[in-house]
Design an enzyme around this catalytic site. Structure first.
Site, PDB file in Angstrom:
ATOM      1  N   THR A  82       0.843  -1.195   0.000  1.00 30.85           N
ATOM      2  CA  THR A  82       0.000   0.000   0.000  1.00 30.85           C
ATOM      3  C   THR A  82       0.883   1.252   0.000  1.00 30.85           C
ATOM      4  O   THR A  82       2.106   1.165   0.148  1.00 30.85           O
ATOM      5  CB  THR A  82      -0.914   0.065   1.243  1.00 30.85           C
ATOM      6  OG1 THR A  82      -0.112   0.368   2.402  1.00 30.85           O
ATOM      7  CG2 THR A  82      -1.657  -1.244   1.452  1.00 30.85           C
ATOM      8  N   GLU A  83       0.234   2.401  -0.147  1.00 33.10           N
ATOM      9  CA  GLU A  83       0.977   3.647  -0.011  1.00 33.10           C
ATOM     10  C   GLU A  83       1.454   3.803   1.429  1.00 33.10           C
ATOM     11  O   GLU A  83       0.857   3.265   2.367  1.00 33.10           O
ATOM     12  CB  GLU A  83       0.135   4.843  -0.454  1.00 33.10           C
ATOM     13  CG  GLU A  83      -1.198   5.000   0.227  1.00 33.10           C
ATOM     14  CD  GLU A  83      -2.023   6.125  -0.373  1.00 33.10           C
ATOM     15  OE1 GLU A  83      -1.455   7.170  -0.750  1.00 33.10           O
ATOM     16  OE2 GLU A  83      -3.254   5.969  -0.470  1.00 33.10           O
ATOM     17  N   LEU A  84       2.547   4.538   1.593  1.00 32.99           N
ATOM     18  CA  LEU A  84       3.170   4.719   2.907  1.00 32.99           C
ATOM     19  C   LEU A  84       2.795   6.076   3.482  1.00 32.99           C
ATOM     20  O   LEU A  84       2.854   7.085   2.772  1.00 32.99           O
ATOM     21  CB  LEU A  84       4.692   4.624   2.765  1.00 32.99           C
ATOM     22  CG  LEU A  84       5.530   4.793   4.038  1.00 32.99           C
ATOM     23  CD1 LEU A  84       5.322   3.609   4.976  1.00 32.99           C
ATOM     24  CD2 LEU A  84       7.005   4.941   3.684  1.00 32.99           C
ATOM     25  N   PHE A  85       2.394   6.086   4.747  1.00 30.56           N
ATOM     26  CA  PHE A  85       2.008   7.336   5.402  1.00 30.56           C
ATOM     27  C   PHE A  85       3.057   7.723   6.428  1.00 30.56           C
ATOM     28  O   PHE A  85       3.347   6.973   7.358  1.00 30.56           O
ATOM     29  CB  PHE A  85       0.626   7.218   6.031  1.00 30.56           C
ATOM     30  CG  PHE A  85      -0.463   7.472   5.046  1.00 30.56           C
ATOM     31  CD1 PHE A  85      -1.163   8.660   5.052  1.00 30.56           C
ATOM     32  CD2 PHE A  85      -0.745   6.545   4.060  1.00 30.56           C
ATOM     33  CE1 PHE A  85      -2.136   8.920   4.109  1.00 30.56           C
ATOM     34  CE2 PHE A  85      -1.718   6.792   3.111  1.00 30.56           C
ATOM     35  CZ  PHE A  85      -2.425   7.985   3.145  1.00 30.56           C
ATOM     36  N   ASP A 102      -6.559  -0.622   6.502  1.00 31.25           N
ATOM     37  CA  ASP A 102      -6.793  -1.919   7.157  1.00 31.25           C
ATOM     38  C   ASP A 102      -8.128  -2.541   6.788  1.00 31.25           C
ATOM     39  O   ASP A 102      -8.795  -3.165   7.622  1.00 31.25           O
ATOM     40  CB  ASP A 102      -6.681  -1.784   8.679  1.00 31.25           C
ATOM     41  CG  ASP A 102      -5.244  -1.512   9.115  1.00 31.25           C
ATOM     42  OD1 ASP A 102      -4.362  -1.457   8.248  1.00 31.25           O
ATOM     43  OD2 ASP A 102      -5.018  -1.333  10.317  1.00 31.25           O
TER      44      ASP A 102
END
Length: 416
Positions: free
Chosen positions: A108-111, A175
């Site tokens: 997924t994209e990283l935050f 999630d």
């Protein structure tokens, strides 16, 4: 973790830090975890094809005591995320079940700013207006999920399942799919009687709002006293909105209906736009949002007319006023903004004029109309929308955002 590995430099030291590569060879996972939940472990990873950092989540069957059938069921639900495309839902790039290691892998994209609970605890002095902006983004994400056919219920929405990009103010729900492991997590508290539907998410959203306002941790392990905590909310409209979410399941509003709640209304004060001084309008962000062009408020979608026509800024109705033009020339386009105020909102028309190149016989011209909501929109997220819609170059994306920021700064200066 080696800095070179994080920046995509693949020297000998960087290669030593790589623990795993996906089956197609695009993503490299590093050894050290950056986060851990009850069911999953999160690692930082790198997309070597386009050169960006991403998150690599692993759900292991052994540590979670999952049978092969249960693991397959979780994988199926997690793969639903690959089909979702919304600015307030975390973008999933790839998901696969690794049968040889009895685990599920999700990219997924990283935050960078962590989850919303961590972020809120770090920034304790948060204005109610900022809470409203965060909550509205969560609602838009939920409204999107619930509008799917069949509807998608998150089922385990909490502040630590929602993620933040602190430099841009982006809020995204993450999630998805893990609720399969705890389908009735909220049952004791919200009384859905075994009916696992979207009303569970509305209840959980109410607790998220309550936590953001009061700083009291509210999730299935800590929410037994929410009725008392609700009394601590000083703002009447906020308290009423939260109470609607936490009421009986058959009386709760939908996420779409909540977007029209008085608590989220945009107000005009002394002829000015409420929220116009939102610091996010002046914030510069280097990562651009992939927001679809139909993202708007309750029942309101952006108009993206790609037509030949002039960009007029004349007043055409009572209570509307013409606003000055912001104009900057980029690499492939010249961006010309005009706007007018109506009912406390900015109604923009953007004309994109193709920059003439040698041999061009005609100039490309595109007119795009949209409503700018100062409570939730920023110049950068708007530029991200346009970049995705019209395949703008990185330079033109930045120029577009700069033109809008210039206009907003000028307008604010005129109002002072």
């Amino acid at each position: 973790m080696d800095e070179g590995a994080g920046s995509g430099q693949h020297g000998a030291d960087a290669d030593d830090e790589i623990a795993e590569v996906d089956p197609e060879g695009s993503y490299c996972r590093y050894k050290e975890p950056v986060g851990k939940g009850r069911f999953k472990t999160v690692f930082k990873a790198f997309n070597s094809q386009i050169g960006i950092d991403v998150a690599w989540c692993k759900v292991n069957a052994d540590s979670n005591h999952l049978s092969e059938q249960q693991l397959h069921s979780v994988a199926r639900d997690m793969m639903t995320g690959l089909e979702l495309d919304h600015p307030n839902i975390i973008k999933c790039f790839r998901c696969w079940q690794d049968q040889s290691h009895s685990c599920i892998n999700l990219i997924t994209e990283l935050f960078t700013s962590g989850n919303l609970r961590q972020y809120r605890n770090m920034h304790k002095h948060l204005d109610l207006k900022a809470v409203k902006r965060m909550a509205k983004q969560i609602l838009r994400g939920l409204a999107y999920l619930h509008s799917m056919s069949p509807s998608v219920t998150h089922g385990d929405l909490r502040c630590d399942k929602i993620y933040v990009n602190g430099h841009s103010g982006e809020i995204k729900i993450g999630d998805l799919g893990l609720a399969t492991l705890l389908p009735y997590r909220w049952e004791e508290h919200e009384g859905h009687g075994g009916a696992f539907d979207t009303s569970v998410d509305v209840f959980a959203f109410g607790l998220c709002m309550l936590e953001l306002i009061t700083l009291k941790q509210l999730d299935p392990q800590h929410c037994s006293e929410w009725q008392q905590i609700l009394l601590d909310v000083q703002d009447e409209e906020a308290r009423t909105c939260i109470a609607k979410c936490l009421g009986p399941a058959d009386q709760r509003p939908t996420a779409e209906q909540l977007l029209a709640d008085p608590f989220f209304a945009v107000r005009k004060e002394a002829g000015k736009l409420a929220g116009a001084l939102d610091p996010d309008l002046a914030a510069s962000t280097k990562s651009l949002s992939n927001m679809p062009m139909d993202q708007g408020g309750q029942g309101e979608k952006r108009r993206t007319d790609d037509a030949l026509g002039g960009a007029g800024g004349e007043s055409d109705g009572a209570g509307e006023a013409a606003i000055a033009v912001g104009r900057l020339k980029g690499e492939d386009y010249e961006f010309v903004f005009t706007a007018k105020t109506s009912e406390g909102k900015l109604h923009f028309q953007l004309t994109m004029l193709g920059v003439a190149k040698p041999g061009d016989e005609s100039q490309l011209k595109r007119d795009i109309e949209f409503v700018f909501d100062p409570e939730t929109d920023t110049a950068d997220t708007l530029a991200g929308e346009l970049s995705q819609q019209f395949q703008l170059s990185p330079t033109d994306t930045e120029i577009c955002a700069a033109a809008l920021k210039e206009y907003l700064a000028k307008e604010l200066g005129n109002e002072e």
